[in-house]
Design an enzyme around this catalytic site. Structure first.
Site, PDB file in Angstrom:
ATOM      1  N   GLU A  28       0.843  -1.204   0.000  1.00 34.92           N
ATOM      2  CA  GLU A  28       0.000   0.000   0.000  1.00 34.92           C
ATOM      3  C   GLU A  28       0.875   1.251   0.000  1.00 34.92           C
ATOM      4  OE1 GLU A  28      -1.176   2.056   3.297  1.00 34.92           O
ATOM      5  OE2 GLU A  28      -1.003   0.392   4.730  1.00 34.92           O
ATOM      6  N   LYS A  89      -5.657  10.561   0.103  1.00 32.48           N
ATOM      7  CA  LYS A  89      -5.671   9.226   0.716  1.00 32.48           C
ATOM      8  C   LYS A  89      -6.768   8.474  -0.033  1.00 32.48           C
ATOM      9  CE  LYS A  89      -7.003   7.163   5.125  1.00 32.48           C
ATOM     10  NZ  LYS A  89      -7.194   7.398   6.564  1.00 32.48           N
ATOM     11  N   VAL A 109      -5.430   0.265   2.512  1.00 35.51           N
ATOM     12  CA  VAL A 109      -5.550  -1.191   2.400  1.00 35.51           C
ATOM     13  C   VAL A 109      -6.685  -1.532   1.430  1.00 35.51           C
ATOM     14  CG1 VAL A 109      -6.224  -3.279   3.668  1.00 35.51           C
ATOM     15  CG2 VAL A 109      -4.532  -1.709   4.644  1.00 35.51           C
ATOM     16  N   ASP A 139     -17.815   5.324  12.212  1.00 35.55           N
ATOM     17  CA  ASP A 139     -16.530   5.423  11.531  1.00 35.55           C
ATOM     18  C   ASP A 139     -15.922   4.023  11.447  1.00 35.55           C
ATOM     19  OD1 ASP A 139     -14.072   5.943  10.484  1.00 35.55           O
ATOM     20  OD2 ASP A 139     -13.576   7.585  11.851  1.00 35.55           O
ATOM     21  N   SER A 141     -13.808   1.593   8.899  1.00 39.84           N
ATOM     22  CA  SER A 141     -12.952   1.688   7.711  1.00 39.84           C
ATOM     23  C   SER A 141     -13.471   0.851   6.554  1.00 39.84           C
ATOM     24  CB  SER A 141     -11.543   1.232   8.064  1.00 39.84           C
ATOM     25  OG  SER A 141     -10.756   1.188   6.907  1.00 39.84           O
ATOM     26  N   ASP A 143     -11.632  -0.590   4.740  1.00 42.08           N
ATOM     27  CA  ASP A 143     -10.753  -1.769   4.745  1.00 42.08           C
ATOM     28  C   ASP A 143     -11.542  -3.032   5.122  1.00 42.08           C
ATOM     29  OD1 ASP A 143      -8.731   0.028   4.272  1.00 42.08           O
ATOM     30  OD2 ASP A 143      -7.674  -0.317   6.171  1.00 42.08           O
ATOM     31  N   LYS A 160      -4.847  -0.685  13.327  1.00 41.85           N
ATOM     32  CA  LYS A 160      -4.332   0.583  13.866  1.00 41.85           C
ATOM     33  C   LYS A 160      -4.537   0.600  15.379  1.00 41.85           C
ATOM     34  CE  LYS A 160      -6.178   3.578  10.433  1.00 41.85           C
ATOM     35  NZ  LYS A 160      -6.389   4.959   9.951  1.00 41.85           N
TER      36      LYS A 160
HETATM   37  N1  PSU Z   1      -2.358   1.824  10.092  1.00 44.69           N
HETATM   38  C1  PSU Z   1      -1.498   2.738  10.592  1.00 44.69           C
HETATM   39  N2  PSU Z   1      -1.345   3.906   9.916  1.00 44.69           N
HETATM   40  C2  PSU Z   1      -2.030   4.180   8.758  1.00 44.69           C
HETATM   41  C3  PSU Z   1      -2.923   3.207   8.237  1.00 44.69           C
HETATM   42  C4  PSU Z   1      -3.062   2.056   8.948  1.00 44.69           C
HETATM   43  O1  PSU Z   1      -0.883   2.522  11.640  1.00 44.69           O
HETATM   44  O2  PSU Z   1      -1.845   5.261   8.184  1.00 44.69           O
HETATM   45  C5  PSU Z   1      -3.679   3.496   6.958  1.00 44.69           C
HETATM   46  C6  PSU Z   1      -3.816   2.246   6.075  1.00 44.69           C
HETATM   47  O3  PSU Z   1      -3.523   2.605   4.741  1.00 44.69           O
HETATM   48  C7  PSU Z   1      -5.274   1.883   6.213  1.00 44.69           C
HETATM   49  C8  PSU Z   1      -5.905   3.226   6.398  1.00 44.69           C
HETATM   50  O4  PSU Z   1      -5.792   1.201   5.103  1.00 44.69           O
HETATM   51  O5  PSU Z   1      -5.006   3.895   7.276  1.00 44.69           O
HETATM   52  C9  PSU Z   1      -7.304   3.137   6.957  1.00 44.69           C
HETATM   53  O6  PSU Z   1      -7.851   4.414   6.991  1.00 44.69           O
HETATM   54  P1  PSU Z   1      -9.396   4.639   7.389  1.00 44.69           P
HETATM   55  O7  PSU Z   1      -9.527   4.248   8.836  1.00 44.69           O
HETATM   56  O8  PSU Z   1      -9.619   6.098   7.166  1.00 44.69           O
HETATM   57  O9  PSU Z   1     -10.202   3.773   6.469  1.00 44.69           O
HETATM   58 MN    MN Z   2     -12.267   6.022   9.089  1.00 46.33          MN
END
Ligand code: PSU
Ligand code: MN
Length: 309
Positions: A28, A89, A109, A139, A141, A143, A160
């Site tokens: 990624e 992003k 991801v 919220d 993800s 993912d 995360k």
């Molecule tokens: N884990 C981390 N730092 C990050 C991410 C994950 O420790 O920056 C990134 C990855 O690319 C993941 C994304 O797919 O954050 C998910 O973001 P969101 O929660 O906004 O969907």
């Molecule tokens: Mn999010």
């Protein structure tokens, strides 16, 4: 070459590797654009690619470069991405924005899975997946949706650190995503190895993981197989040390009203300060560790072509 009907363009190296069934590992790029500071981001991106090559597989970093979805970046594209002023992003909803506005961005991801799967890549290495946030139940993800719908092996070190991990694991269970603990009985928690949450199965070798994924997909299931690979012992930070630091950083973010896409970068930066950069070192170590395991799994899969579905 571009994949029929899509705007996705693999590099010549990746197209050729896939054509002759060489092991390929997708990477990624949100970690490059939003996850790590400069210049650690570009150093790490190069080191992950080198680690994958060192294991005998081909790295395919996914990103959007000036409106083009690229699989496998040149050295120049990687450098431009790492130095980009305000990169997007890119998750599922953002691809068309980046394409139409000819913007560059790092794929999450979910975004990476979408593009890499269309190119025919089966294995992907990341640091931590997104999931269900604490105190903000809507919220969730993208993912998690991608893991439910896209059949790939995704190697991570957990989710995360700031997420609601039990809720994230429940969601994955509901969506039929197996969570494989690699040489562990408990779900690793990104910076820490001493978590207490359950995985769905423990597997101890790349070969077993390849076989497991083939068995999963042979039943007609289309979900991903999530492989949770604990951070190396020497770089791990005990959970009890991390908990108050994550709580403090989250509290400060709330006070400063930082949310949305800015939240993760803020928290990672703050956690790095509060741990005297130990968390940054941990993040780099787990990313490299995941790249190596993903390459070994890709090799095991490529060595077993007759059983592919
Ligand atoms: N884990 C981390 N730092 C990050 C991410 C994950 O420790 O920056 C990134 C990855 O690319 C993941 C994304 O797919 O954050 C998910 O973001 P969101 O929660 O906004 O969907
Ligand atoms: Mn999010």
């Amino acid at each position: 070459m571009s994949i029929a009907g899509t705007m996705i363009t693999p590099s010549n190296e990746i197209a050729r590797a896939l054509q002759i069934n060489l092991p390929v590992v997708a990477l990624e790029s949100t970690v490059i654009t939003h996850g790590l500071p400069h210049p650690q981001n570009i150093q790490l991106a190069r080191e992950m690619e080198a680690a994958i090559r060192g294991e005998g597989a081909t790295p395919a970093t996914v990103a959007v470069i000036e409106g083009k979805v690229r699989i496998g970046l040149s050295e120049d594209e990687l450098t431009r991405l790492a130095e980009a002023e305000s990169p997007l992003k890119v998750s599922h909803r953002d691809f068309a924005t980046a394409i139409v506005k000819k913007r560059s961005g790092g794929t999450t991801v979910a975004g990476t899975m979408l593009a890499a799967h269309q190119a025919g890549i089966k294995v992907f290495a990341t640091g931590g997946i997104g999931g269900v946030h604490k105190e903000s139940p809507f919220d969730i993800s993208t993912d998690l949706r991608a893991l439910a719908e896209i059949p790939m092996i995704v190697v991570c070190a957990g989710a995360k650190a700031i997420l609601d991990l039990p809720a994230t694991l429940e969601y994955l269970e509901t969506m039929g995503v197996p969570v494989v603990g690699y040489q562990t009985d408990k779900f690793p928690e990104f910076y820490s190895r001493d978590g207490n949450l359950d995985i769905s199965v423990r597997l101890d070798s790349p070969h077993e993981i390849a076989e497991f994924a083939q068995a999963h997909w042979s039943l007609g299931l289309h979900s991903a197989v999530l492989v949770a690979n604990p951070i190396p012992e020497s770089d791990a930070i005990p959970r009890l040390n991390m908990e108050p630091i994550i709580a403090q950083a989250s509290k400060e973010a709330k006070e400063k009203k930082i949310h949305g896409q800015k939240l993760t970068p803020y928290l990672l930066q703050r956690i790095s300060e509060l741990t005297n950069k130990r968390s940054l070192q941990a993040n780099l170590a787990l990313l490299l560790n995941n790249a190596r395991l993903a390459a070994q799994i890709a090799k095991a899969l490529a060595g077993n072509p007759r059983r592919m579905v």
